[in-house]
Design a protein around this motif. Structure first.
Motif, PDB file in Angstrom:
ATOM      1  N   ALA A  28       2.882  -0.302  -8.175  1.00 11.67           N
ATOM      2  CA  ALA A  28       1.485   0.055  -7.932  1.00 11.67           C
ATOM      3  C   ALA A  28       1.268   1.559  -8.048  1.00 11.67           C
ATOM      4  N   ASP A  29       0.102   1.921  -8.533  1.00 16.08           N
ATOM      5  CA  ASP A  29      -0.367   3.304  -8.505  1.00 16.08           C
ATOM      6  C   ASP A  29      -1.247   3.437  -7.262  1.00 16.08           C
ATOM      7  N   LEU A  30      -0.744   4.080  -6.232  1.00 14.23           N
ATOM      8  CA  LEU A  30      -1.459   4.152  -4.964  1.00 14.23           C
ATOM      9  C   LEU A  30      -2.723   5.008  -5.060  1.00 14.23           C
ATOM     10  N   SER A  31      -2.819   5.825  -6.083  1.00 15.08           N
ATOM     11  CA  SER A  31      -4.003   6.684  -6.241  1.00 15.08           C
ATOM     12  C   SER A  31      -5.179   5.917  -6.833  1.00 15.08           C
ATOM     13  N   THR A  32      -4.915   5.063  -7.818  1.00 18.83           N
ATOM     14  CA  THR A  32      -5.985   4.306  -8.470  1.00 18.83           C
ATOM     15  C   THR A  32      -6.154   2.911  -7.897  1.00 18.83           C
ATOM     16  N   GLY A  33      -5.139   2.420  -7.183  1.00 23.59           N
ATOM     17  CA  GLY A  33      -5.195   1.056  -6.670  1.00 23.59           C
ATOM     18  C   GLY A  33      -4.742   0.012  -7.657  1.00 23.59           C
ATOM     19  N   ASN A  34      -4.300   0.407  -8.841  1.00 19.02           N
ATOM     20  CA  ASN A  34      -3.831  -0.543  -9.842  1.00 19.02           C
ATOM     21  C   ASN A  34      -2.458  -1.099  -9.459  1.00 19.02           C
ATOM     22  N   VAL A  35      -2.315  -2.422  -9.613  1.00 17.67           N
ATOM     23  CA  VAL A  35      -1.064  -3.101  -9.286  1.00 17.67           C
ATOM     24  C   VAL A  35      -0.662  -3.978 -10.457  1.00 17.67           C
ATOM     25  N   ILE A  76       3.334  -4.178   2.485  1.00 16.54           N
ATOM     26  CA  ILE A  76       3.686  -2.757   2.342  1.00 16.54           C
ATOM     27  C   ILE A  76       2.691  -2.064   1.419  1.00 16.54           C
ATOM     28  N   CYS A  77       2.345  -2.702   0.316  1.00 19.11           N
ATOM     29  CA  CYS A  77       1.383  -2.114  -0.620  1.00 19.11           C
ATOM     30  C   CYS A  77       0.012  -1.949   0.028  1.00 19.11           C
ATOM     31  N   ASP A  78      -0.483  -3.000   0.663  1.00 18.50           N
ATOM     32  CA  ASP A  78      -1.806  -2.927   1.300  1.00 18.50           C
ATOM     33  C   ASP A  78      -1.848  -1.850   2.385  1.00 18.50           C
ATOM     34  N   SER A  79      -0.783  -1.767   3.173  1.00 19.98           N
ATOM     35  CA  SER A  79      -0.736  -0.781   4.252  1.00 19.98           C
ATOM     36  C   SER A  79      -0.807   0.633   3.719  1.00 19.98           C
ATOM     37  N   LEU A  80      -0.064   0.907   2.655  1.00 17.47           N
ATOM     38  CA  LEU A  80      -0.047   2.255   2.088  1.00 17.47           C
ATOM     39  C   LEU A  80      -1.363   2.603   1.406  1.00 17.47           C
ATOM     40  N   MET A  81      -1.996   1.618   0.791  1.00 19.27           N
ATOM     41  CA  MET A  81      -3.273   1.882   0.115  1.00 19.27           C
ATOM     42  C   MET A  81      -4.416   2.087   1.109  1.00 19.27           C
ATOM     43  N   ASN A  82      -4.383   1.325   2.205  1.00 17.46           N
ATOM     44  CA  ASN A  82      -5.496   1.350   3.150  1.00 17.46           C
ATOM     45  C   ASN A  82      -5.357   2.422   4.226  1.00 17.46           C
ATOM     46  N   GLU A  83      -4.139   2.909   4.417  1.00 19.92           N
ATOM     47  CA  GLU A  83      -3.911   3.912   5.449  1.00 19.92           C
ATOM     48  C   GLU A  83      -4.304   5.291   4.936  1.00 19.92           C
ATOM     49  N   SER A  84      -4.725   6.140   5.834  1.00 20.86           N
ATOM     50  CA  SER A  84      -5.069   7.508   5.463  1.00 20.86           C
ATOM     51  C   SER A  84      -3.880   8.204   4.827  1.00 20.86           C
ATOM     52  N   ALA A  85      -4.158   9.034   3.817  1.00 19.20           N
ATOM     53  CA  ALA A  85      -3.091   9.751   3.119  1.00 19.20           C
ATOM     54  C   ALA A  85      -2.583  10.943   3.915  1.00 19.20           C
ATOM     55  N   GLU A  86      -3.187  11.187   5.075  1.00 20.77           N
ATOM     56  CA  GLU A  86      -2.724  12.290   5.917  1.00 20.77           C
ATOM     57  C   GLU A  86      -1.397  11.918   6.573  1.00 20.77           C
TER      58      GLU A  86
END
Length: 402
Positions: A28-35, A76-86
């Motif tokens: 997955a590209d966590l920046s664009t959301g593409n999987v 794991i993917c959903d958590s990283l995409m939905n969680e704040s990048a801070e």
């Protein structure tokens, strides 16, 4: 943002003996959301949130194992995409892995047919010029740099635990059961996630794989195959073919990513020098009673072709590194004797009572085996020696004549 380009491909195969595939992978590209593995993922620029690579190996029976591995990668993917990048990426990766563990655990508790299911996971987030690795179980991550290859993860397995404790050496490892791992996602409420990181250089290749590949293809073969292949698609295909040619007893999954770009240094450096452990190594948490439960599971008459799990010790069908609990010198000596290597030198380590409790089970098995041997000897005597007439010449007992 740093200029880093990513080329990636993945492949999974049922193998030569299984009827279902319990492995799962995700890119997955966590920046664009593409999987997925479409053109926007197979070759892309690294975004601010980074890119995600995951391999998971499910266990607990055909349906349960497949569900567990799919839940692991998607959570794991959903958590990283939905969680704040801070915040630190390593901590966010750890939290996402722990969330996957809790979700699989809850699902197995709510569905009795899925009780005992679990999954290994090796998840990598590449952000900037670094790759952060989360590890639970015995799926693996390797890094290929030039003519070198290094295993970045350590198997959380019984065999690795005994080796790290000094109970067995490399030659003895083959005699240790290779189908026991010390923890997996979803088999208990708490899991210890090993986190590490490696600095990337230009043309580095990351290889993630399930044990269906690592148990069949040696590290140097992995490196050579990736370097000789025309592209990553061919490299994945060739590696799976090699594993199948060597038996293919397990499902086989591989993800390969190559990195390039002006942000990456081009000078050659040792892999070890750019590798860092970010969390304490996996210890005795979650392993208490592991050998006891493993021995108990081996007395079960269930089909060994499914990967059955006890609560934290897993009797899983594997063919055959994260350090597990150390054991004391006396117990290590007992294991060394059992592997018929009296010359093996032991090193002093701290005690782990669960190994002693488990060794009692082994002792009982040994006594039962001795009784069976004695019964066999008696049967042989009673049916073959006792009833066989003895060929004895009569003795002359008359008094000699003077």
């Amino acid at each position: 943002m740093d200029d880093v380009s990513v080329s990636v491909f993945a492949r999974t195969d049922v193998g030569m003996h299984r009827t279902g595939n319990e492995d799962a992978f995700l890119v997955a590209d966590l920046s664009t959301g593409n999987v997925g593995l479409g053109p926007d993922i197979s070759a892309h620029r690294l975004g601010e949130r980074g890119s995600l690579l995951i391999v998971s190996d499910g266990m607990g029976g055909a349906a349960a194992g497949e569900i567990a591995s799919e839940m692991a990668v998607s959570t794991i993917c959903d958590s990283l995409m939905n969680e704040s990048a801070e915040g630190e990426i390593a901590e966010r990766l750890r939290n996402a892995t722990e969330t996957a563990n809790q979700r699989i655990w809850d699902h197995s508790q709510e569905n009795i047919d899925l009780s005992g299911m679990g999954a290994t996971v090796t998840a990598v987030v590449v952000q900037g010029t670094s790759a952060y690795i989360a590890q639970v179980g015995d799926s693996r991550a390797y890094l290929v740099r030039g003519e070198r290859i290094k295993q970045l993860t350590k198997d959380q397995s019984l065999a690795q635990m005994l080796f790290d404790s000094g109970a067995v050496n490399l030659e003895q490892m083959a005699a240790v059961p290779q189908n026991v791992i010390m923890q997996a996602l979803g088999t208990q409420q708490d899991v210890k996630v090993a986190i590490s990181a490696v600095q990337l250089f230009r043309n580095d290749c990351l290889i993630l794989c399930s044990d269906g590949l690592s148990n069949k293809v040696l590290p140097d073969e992995l490196r050579q195959t990736v370097q000789d292949a025309d592209d990553l698609t061919e490299a994945c295909r060739l590696l799976i073919e090699k594993a199948n040619e060597k038996g293919g007893e397990d499902n086989i999954t591989v993800v390969i990513a190559r990195f390039d770009g002006e942000a990456l240094a081009s000078e050659e450096e040792s892999i070890t020098g750019s590798f860092t452990t970010l969390s304490p190594e996996y210890s005795d948490a979650g392993t208490s009673g592991a050998l006891d439960r493993y021995a108990a599971s081996m007395s079960d008459d269930r089909d060994r072709s499914t990967r059955s799990l006890a609560t934290t010790a897993f009797s899983v069908e594997k063919q055959t590194e994260q350090t597990a609990s150390p054991i004391d010198e006396q117990t290590a000596g007992s294991f060394a004797e059992s592997f018929s290597q009296p010359e093996h030198k032991l090193r002093s380590v701290s005690p782990a009572p669960f190994v002693r409790r488990g060794f009692l089970v082994i002792l009982v098995i040994g006594l039962v085996s001795m009784l069976l041997l004695l019964a066999t000897a008696y049967f042989f005597y009673d049916h073959y020696l006792k009833t066989r007439p003895l060929d004895i010449q009569p003795q002359n007992t008359s008094t000699p004549q003077g």
